[in-house]
Scaffold this motif. Structure first.
Motif, PDB file in Angstrom:
ATOM      1  N   ALA A  27      -1.368   3.211   6.472  1.00  0.00           N
ATOM      2  CA  ALA A  27       0.049   3.471   6.198  1.00  0.00           C
ATOM      3  C   ALA A  27       0.316   4.943   6.460  1.00  0.00           C
ATOM      4  O   ALA A  27       0.022   5.801   5.626  1.00  0.00           O
ATOM      5  CB  ALA A  27       0.377   3.109   4.751  1.00  0.00           C
ATOM      6  N   VAL A  28       0.866   5.259   7.620  1.00  0.00           N
ATOM      7  CA  VAL A  28       1.008   6.660   8.041  1.00  0.00           C
ATOM      8  C   VAL A  28       2.250   7.291   7.407  1.00  0.00           C
ATOM      9  O   VAL A  28       2.161   8.229   6.617  1.00  0.00           O
ATOM     10  CB  VAL A  28       1.057   6.772   9.572  1.00  0.00           C
ATOM     11  CG1 VAL A  28       1.180   8.243   9.988  1.00  0.00           C
ATOM     12  CG2 VAL A  28      -0.195   6.158  10.196  1.00  0.00           C
ATOM     13  N   GLY A  29       3.428   6.822   7.797  1.00  0.00           N
ATOM     14  CA  GLY A  29       4.655   7.326   7.190  1.00  0.00           C
ATOM     15  C   GLY A  29       4.957   8.784   7.470  1.00  0.00           C
ATOM     16  O   GLY A  29       5.634   9.438   6.679  1.00  0.00           O
ATOM     17  N   ASN A  30       4.482   9.290   8.598  1.00  0.00           N
ATOM     18  CA  ASN A  30       4.787  10.658   9.019  1.00  0.00           C
ATOM     19  C   ASN A  30       5.310  10.638  10.449  1.00  0.00           C
ATOM     20  O   ASN A  30       5.019   9.719  11.216  1.00  0.00           O
ATOM     21  CB  ASN A  30       3.542  11.551   8.948  1.00  0.00           C
ATOM     22  CG  ASN A  30       3.183  11.922   7.524  1.00  0.00           C
ATOM     23  OD1 ASN A  30       4.058  12.238   6.715  1.00  0.00           O
ATOM     24  ND2 ASN A  30       1.907  11.866   7.197  1.00  0.00           N
ATOM     25  N   GLY A  31       6.054  11.681  10.804  1.00  0.00           N
ATOM     26  CA  GLY A  31       6.632  11.712  12.140  1.00  0.00           C
ATOM     27  C   GLY A  31       6.714  13.104  12.716  1.00  0.00           C
ATOM     28  O   GLY A  31       6.157  14.063  12.167  1.00  0.00           O
TER      29      GLY A  31
ATOM     30  N   MET B 185       5.848   7.698  13.017  1.00  0.00           N
ATOM     31  CA  MET B 185       4.683   6.833  13.108  1.00  0.00           C
ATOM     32  C   MET B 185       4.563   6.137  11.755  1.00  0.00           C
ATOM     33  O   MET B 185       3.999   6.680  10.814  1.00  0.00           O
ATOM     34  CB  MET B 185       3.421   7.625  13.410  1.00  0.00           C
ATOM     35  CG  MET B 185       3.418   8.292  14.767  1.00  0.00           C
ATOM     36  SD  MET B 185       4.445   9.795  14.832  1.00  0.00           S
ATOM     37  CE  MET B 185       3.705  10.613  16.240  1.00  0.00           C
ATOM     38  N   ILE B 186       5.097   4.949  11.651  1.00  0.00           N
ATOM     39  CA  ILE B 186       5.159   4.296  10.348  1.00  0.00           C
ATOM     40  C   ILE B 186       3.810   3.723   9.926  1.00  0.00           C
ATOM     41  O   ILE B 186       3.465   3.714   8.747  1.00  0.00           O
ATOM     42  CB  ILE B 186       6.263   3.219  10.327  1.00  0.00           C
ATOM     43  CG1 ILE B 186       6.490   2.706   8.908  1.00  0.00           C
ATOM     44  CG2 ILE B 186       5.994   2.106  11.312  1.00  0.00           C
ATOM     45  CD1 ILE B 186       7.711   1.828   8.746  1.00  0.00           C
ATOM     46  N   GLY B 187       3.018   3.241  10.880  1.00  0.00           N
ATOM     47  CA  GLY B 187       1.710   2.693  10.550  1.00  0.00           C
ATOM     48  C   GLY B 187       0.892   2.421  11.790  1.00  0.00           C
ATOM     49  O   GLY B 187       1.399   2.517  12.916  1.00  0.00           O
TER      50      GLY B 187
ATOM     51  N   VAL C 255       0.853  -1.186   0.000  1.00  0.00           N
ATOM     52  CA  VAL C 255       0.000   0.000   0.000  1.00  0.00           C
ATOM     53  C   VAL C 255       0.889   1.235   0.000  1.00  0.00           C
ATOM     54  O   VAL C 255       2.069   1.174   0.343  1.00  0.00           O
ATOM     55  CB  VAL C 255      -0.959   0.022   1.204  1.00  0.00           C
ATOM     56  CG1 VAL C 255      -1.917  -1.154   1.145  1.00  0.00           C
ATOM     57  CG2 VAL C 255      -0.183  -0.001   2.524  1.00  0.00           C
ATOM     58  N   GLN C 256       0.292   2.344  -0.400  1.00  0.00           N
ATOM     59  CA  GLN C 256       1.014   3.600  -0.469  1.00  0.00           C
ATOM     60  C   GLN C 256       0.754   4.440   0.771  1.00  0.00           C
ATOM     61  O   GLN C 256      -0.226   4.226   1.495  1.00  0.00           O
ATOM     62  CB  GLN C 256       0.605   4.374  -1.725  1.00  0.00           C
ATOM     63  CG  GLN C 256       0.791   3.596  -3.016  1.00  0.00           C
ATOM     64  CD  GLN C 256       2.229   3.176  -3.240  1.00  0.00           C
ATOM     65  OE1 GLN C 256       3.152   3.971  -3.086  1.00  0.00           O
ATOM     66  NE2 GLN C 256       2.421   1.914  -3.616  1.00  0.00           N
ATOM     67  N   LYS C 257       1.626   5.407   0.993  1.00  0.00           N
ATOM     68  CA  LYS C 257       1.482   6.310   2.130  1.00  0.00           C
ATOM     69  C   LYS C 257       0.099   6.958   2.140  1.00  0.00           C
ATOM     70  O   LYS C 257      -0.381   7.443   1.112  1.00  0.00           O
ATOM     71  CB  LYS C 257       2.565   7.388   2.057  1.00  0.00           C
ATOM     72  CG  LYS C 257       2.503   8.404   3.186  1.00  0.00           C
ATOM     73  CD  LYS C 257       3.642   9.394   3.075  1.00  0.00           C
ATOM     74  CE  LYS C 257       3.545  10.470   4.148  1.00  0.00           C
ATOM     75  NZ  LYS C 257       4.688  11.409   4.093  1.00  0.00           N
TER      76      LYS C 257
ATOM     77  N   ASP D 152       9.041   8.321   2.401  1.00  0.00           N
ATOM     78  CA  ASP D 152       9.549   9.666   2.706  1.00  0.00           C
ATOM     79  C   ASP D 152      10.377   9.653   3.978  1.00  0.00           C
ATOM     80  O   ASP D 152       9.952   9.129   5.012  1.00  0.00           O
ATOM     81  CB  ASP D 152       8.388  10.655   2.866  1.00  0.00           C
ATOM     82  CG  ASP D 152       7.566  10.788   1.587  1.00  0.00           C
ATOM     83  OD1 ASP D 152       8.180  10.818   0.509  1.00  0.00           O
ATOM     84  OD2 ASP D 152       6.330  10.839   1.680  1.00  0.00           O
ATOM     85  N   TYR D 153      11.551  10.279   3.889  1.00  0.00           N
ATOM     86  CA  TYR D 153      12.493  10.328   5.013  1.00  0.00           C
ATOM     87  C   TYR D 153      12.886  11.787   5.247  1.00  0.00           C
ATOM     88  O   TYR D 153      13.528  12.404   4.391  1.00  0.00           O
ATOM     89  CB  TYR D 153      13.732   9.477   4.701  1.00  0.00           C
ATOM     90  CG  TYR D 153      13.390   8.021   4.472  1.00  0.00           C
ATOM     91  CD1 TYR D 153      13.450   7.108   5.511  1.00  0.00           C
ATOM     92  CD2 TYR D 153      12.997   7.577   3.213  1.00  0.00           C
ATOM     93  CE1 TYR D 153      13.130   5.774   5.310  1.00  0.00           C
ATOM     94  CE2 TYR D 153      12.673   6.245   3.004  1.00  0.00           C
ATOM     95  CZ  TYR D 153      12.733   5.346   4.057  1.00  0.00           C
ATOM     96  OH  TYR D 153      12.411   4.022   3.850  1.00  0.00           O
ATOM     97  N   TYR D 154      12.489  12.328   6.399  1.00  0.00           N
ATOM     98  CA  TYR D 154      12.582  13.760   6.628  1.00  0.00           C
ATOM     99  C   TYR D 154      13.727  14.128   7.565  1.00  0.00           C
ATOM    100  O   TYR D 154      13.946  13.468   8.582  1.00  0.00           O
ATOM    101  CB  TYR D 154      11.275  14.274   7.242  1.00  0.00           C
ATOM    102  CG  TYR D 154      10.039  13.918   6.457  1.00  0.00           C
ATOM    103  CD1 TYR D 154       9.668  14.665   5.345  1.00  0.00           C
ATOM    104  CD2 TYR D 154       9.234  12.842   6.843  1.00  0.00           C
ATOM    105  CE1 TYR D 154       8.513  14.351   4.633  1.00  0.00           C
ATOM    106  CE2 TYR D 154       8.086  12.526   6.140  1.00  0.00           C
ATOM    107  CZ  TYR D 154       7.732  13.276   5.032  1.00  0.00           C
ATOM    108  OH  TYR D 154       6.602  12.955   4.330  1.00  0.00           O
ATOM    109  N   GLU D 155      14.392  15.225   7.262  1.00  0.00           N
ATOM    110  CA  GLU D 155      15.419  15.755   8.154  1.00  0.00           C
ATOM    111  C   GLU D 155      14.808  16.297   9.441  1.00  0.00           C
ATOM    112  O   GLU D 155      15.472  16.349  10.469  1.00  0.00           O
ATOM    113  CB  GLU D 155      16.209  16.858   7.456  1.00  0.00           C
ATOM    114  CG  GLU D 155      17.089  16.378   6.317  1.00  0.00           C
ATOM    115  CD  GLU D 155      17.916  17.493   5.715  1.00  0.00           C
ATOM    116  OE1 GLU D 155      17.809  18.644   6.206  1.00  0.00           O
ATOM    117  OE2 GLU D 155      18.673  17.237   4.769  1.00  0.00           O
TER     118      GLU D 155
END
Length: 239
Positions: free
Chosen positions: A218-222, A203-205, A62-64, A194-197
């Motif tokens: 699929a969260v993929g945000n932090g 929170m990956i999922g 699945v996608q973000k 996505d990988y953020y500075e």
């Protein structure tokens, strides 16, 4: 009350976090800070290595941002949540945590937080395990034993000492979360994109109940917070 003076790994019951970090330490430490405990734990653990694992074959990607039902006609009595990653900078030491939340988006209590220092939920439905493969950890969930108040479980990756050592998720790659049913069939997988500075905790999922059906998001945000900040965010009592 839980003390977390730095981004470290706590363990909780009725005592403070600093007296219960036993999973990697082997013996309880009651007089040290969590930061000191975490340093002790990691001094006995192998340092992260670059490109130390090959991710599994994904079948149901699945996608973000996507949300998908985990089950259709029947519910597996258990699922395994597999999480893996590689590091581009060896100073990055990534940890896995799972927050068990009620309808108010807060933990049921301080002990409803599973990670290597507290490897099992109070109802014994959720447990943590480090796999033999480097950079891969597992959260096992017995869905048929899970407290009925739990409506969501959030899976988080955090970088140890990220705030003090200027580490962030741009130094991580190939992170993924994969959910396997009790028959060892993949239900869903999300290779993070996505990988953020600006992010130190990801929170990956998450899995959550919606109209009686378990779904995956699929969260993929932090956020730029350490584990203590995440504990506060999810209602864990920290000082």
């Amino acid at each position: 009350m839980i003390q977390i003076p730095e981004k470290t790994i706590p363990a909780f019951h009725s005592q403070t976090i600093l007296s219960l970090n036993t999973q990697k330490v082997r013996t309880a430490k009651s007089s040290q800070t969590i930061l000191q405990l975490n340093q002790n734990l990691r001094s006995h653990s192998p340092a992260p290595t670059i490109a130390s694992y090959r991710h599994p074959t994904f079948k149901n990607i699945v996608q973000k941002g996507q949300k998908i039902a985990l089950f259709t006609n029947s519910v597996s009595p258990s699922v395994d949540i597999l999480l893996g990653w590689n590091v581009k900078k060896t100073a990055c030491d990534v940890d896995v945590s799972a927050f068990l939340l009620g309808a108010n988006q807060k933990v049921l209590g301080d002990s409803w937080f599973v990670f290597y220092g507290q490897p099992q939920s109070p109802d014994r439905s959720v447990s943590f395990e480090t796999l033999s493969t480097n950079q891969c950890e597992k959260i096992h969930i017995q869905l048929n034993q899970l407290n009925s108040v739990v409506q969501k479980i959030v899976f988080v990756l955090t970088i140890n000492e990220a705030l003090t050592r200027n580490l962030n998720f741009s130094m991580i790659e190939h992170a993924y979360i994969q959910i396997i049913d009790s028959n060892q069939h993949e239900l869903v997988s999300f290779p993070m994109s996505d990988y953020y500075e600006s992010v130190t905790s990801m929170m990956i999922g998450e899995i959550y109940l919606h109209n009686g059906i378990w779904k995956f998001h699929a969260v993929g945000n932090g956020v730029k917070e350490d584990l203590a900040g995440l504990c506060r965010r999810y209602g864990v009592n920290v000082s």
